[in-house]
Design a protein around this motif. Structure first.
Motif, short mmCIF file in Angstrom:
data_model
loop_
_atom_site.label_atom_id
_atom_site.label_comp_id
_atom_site.label_asym_id
_atom_site.label_seq_id
_atom_site.Cartn_x
_atom_site.Cartn_y
_atom_site.Cartn_z
N GLN A 1 0.84 -1.18 0.00
CA GLN A 1 0.00 0.00 0.00
C GLN A 1 0.88 1.24 0.00
OE1 GLN A 1 -1.68 0.76 4.21
NE2 GLN A 1 -1.34 -1.46 4.18
N GLN A 2 0.26 2.37 -0.23
CA GLN A 2 0.99 3.63 -0.22
C GLN A 2 1.23 4.03 1.23
OE1 GLN A 2 2.13 5.47 -2.92
NE2 GLN A 2 3.17 6.70 -1.36
N ALA A 3 2.49 4.07 1.65
CA ALA A 3 2.81 4.43 3.03
C ALA A 3 2.40 5.87 3.31
CB ALA A 3 4.31 4.24 3.28
N THR B 1 6.76 -0.36 -6.28
CA THR B 1 6.84 0.47 -7.48
C THR B 1 7.96 -0.04 -8.39
OG1 THR B 1 8.39 2.04 -6.48
CG2 THR B 1 6.04 2.49 -6.21
N ARG B 2 7.83 0.22 -9.68
CA ARG B 2 8.89 -0.19 -10.59
C ARG B 2 10.21 0.48 -10.21
NH1 ARG B 2 5.36 0.36 -16.16
NH2 ARG B 2 4.38 -1.70 -16.07
N HIS C 1 4.44 3.09 -10.71
CA HIS C 1 3.48 2.03 -11.02
C HIS C 1 3.81 0.75 -10.25
CE1 HIS C 1 0.71 -0.46 -13.27
NE2 HIS C 1 1.69 -1.31 -13.51
N VAL C 2 2.78 0.11 -9.70
CA VAL C 2 2.95 -1.17 -8.99
C VAL C 2 2.38 -2.28 -9.85
CG1 VAL C 2 2.40 -2.49 -6.92
CG2 VAL C 2 2.76 -0.01 -6.76
N PRO C 3 3.21 -3.19 -10.36
CA PRO C 3 2.71 -4.28 -11.22
C PRO C 3 1.71 -5.17 -10.49
CG PRO C 3 5.11 -4.08 -11.35
CD PRO C 3 4.67 -3.22 -10.21
N GLN C 4 0.69 -5.63 -11.22
CA GLN C 4 -0.32 -6.48 -10.62
C GLN C 4 0.26 -7.79 -10.12
OE1 GLN C 4 -3.36 -5.48 -10.00
NE2 GLN C 4 -3.85 -7.41 -8.97
N GLY C 5 1.25 -8.32 -10.84
CA GLY C 5 1.90 -9.55 -10.41
C GLY C 5 2.58 -9.40 -9.07
N PHE C 6 3.10 -8.20 -8.79
CA PHE C 6 3.74 -7.95 -7.51
C PHE C 6 2.72 -8.03 -6.38
CE2 PHE C 6 4.79 -5.04 -4.06
CZ PHE C 6 6.04 -5.50 -3.69
N ARG C 7 1.54 -7.47 -6.61
CA ARG C 7 0.50 -7.50 -5.58
C ARG C 7 0.13 -8.94 -5.22
NH1 ARG C 7 -1.67 -2.49 -4.81
NH2 ARG C 7 -1.30 -0.93 -6.43
N LYS C 8 0.03 -9.79 -6.24
CA LYS C 8 -0.33 -11.18 -5.99
C LYS C 8 0.77 -11.93 -5.26
CE LYS C 8 -3.39 -11.59 -10.02
NZ LYS C 8 -3.64 -12.28 -11.32
N ALA C 9 2.01 -11.61 -5.59
CA ALA C 9 3.15 -12.32 -5.00
C ALA C 9 3.58 -11.74 -3.66
CB ALA C 9 4.33 -12.30 -5.97
N PHE C 10 3.05 -10.59 -3.29
CA PHE C 10 3.56 -9.88 -2.11
C PHE C 10 3.51 -10.71 -0.83
CE2 PHE C 10 3.29 -7.02 1.52
CZ PHE C 10 4.38 -6.19 1.30
#
Length: 228
Positions: free
Chosen positions: A19-21, A98-99, A148-157
């Motif tokens: 999330q955005q800190a 973020t990238r 930008h935050v990749p969608q794949g990152f959100r799933k793998a977080f």
């Protein structure tokens, strides 16, 4: 406020989510930081450390020797200031997703591998270290606007969060003279702290996580020196 902070912590640990800190300058951020830091240090000092000391005594394990021979300045500077800053940047700098952060961490990891590969040659290590720092700084500058935050990152977080927390804790086993199966629980303080630092990083920001780490190490080191 305390109930809200505890609810946020439980929710995050159940399913870690990027999330955005908020940053420490946001409304209520200082109070949130203070509550989380108090929880982290209190659980560490009142629950986990007594269990660890009992485990250490039961199995006759040697205490950590990573700081043997260090003077007070090196001990406090390394364990309380330098260590927390470097560890938070390395282990939790990527957590914004973020990238910019992910690319910068990728360059840093490659550079770290090169530095390790060059060990034994002090000149090569120094050159690789300087090159890594320069490459990391240049990468961050070039990507500074890419949030930008990749969608794949959100799933793998969630998996990434717990994996790096385990690695963070496990690496502290090298503070001990010997790594054995019985010594594995000795990394529990770092595992708990890693969870709390990670939540702080995501919820409040990197500065908050670093300050939490500094306070935690200062309290634990002070207690260790007082109690022997």
């Amino acid at each position: 406020m305390i109930r809200t902070v505890l609810a946020e912590l439980r929710s995050f640990l159940a399913h870690p989510t990027p999330q955005q800190a908020s940053g420490l300058d946001a409304d209520g951020a200082i109070a949130r930081w203070a509550i989380l830091t108090a929880i982290q240090v209190a659980v560490l000092g009142a629950v986990i450390m007594p269990l660890i000391l009992a485990w250490q005594k039961a199995f006759g394990l040697s205490p950590p020797n990573a700081f043997d021979g260090m003077g007070p300045l090196a001990l406090w500077g390394g364990a309380v200031i330098l260590g927390p800053v470097l560890e938070e940047l390395f282990f939790r700098g990527w957590m914004s997703g973020t990238r910019r952060a992910l690319t910068t961490m990728g360059v840093l990891l490659i550079g770290a591998c090169v530095v390790v590969a060059m060990r034994g040659n002090q000149v090569a290590v120094a050159v690789a270290l300087v090159g890594t720092l320069l490459a990391t700084a240049i990468t961050w500058w070039a990507k500074r606007r890419d949030g930008h935050v990749p969608q794949g990152f959100r799933k793998a977080f969630p998996a990434l969060f717990y994996a790096t927390t385990v690695i963070f804790a496990a690496l502290h086993l090298f503070n001990y003279p010997a790594i054995t199966l019985a010594a594995v629980p000795m990394a529990l303080p770092q595992f708990w702290s890693g969870l709390m630092f990670g939540h702080m990083r995501v919820r409040v920001g990197m500065v908050g996580a670093i300050l939490n780490h500094i306070v935690s190490n200062a309290v634990m080191l002070g207690a260790a020196l007082v109690t022997g």
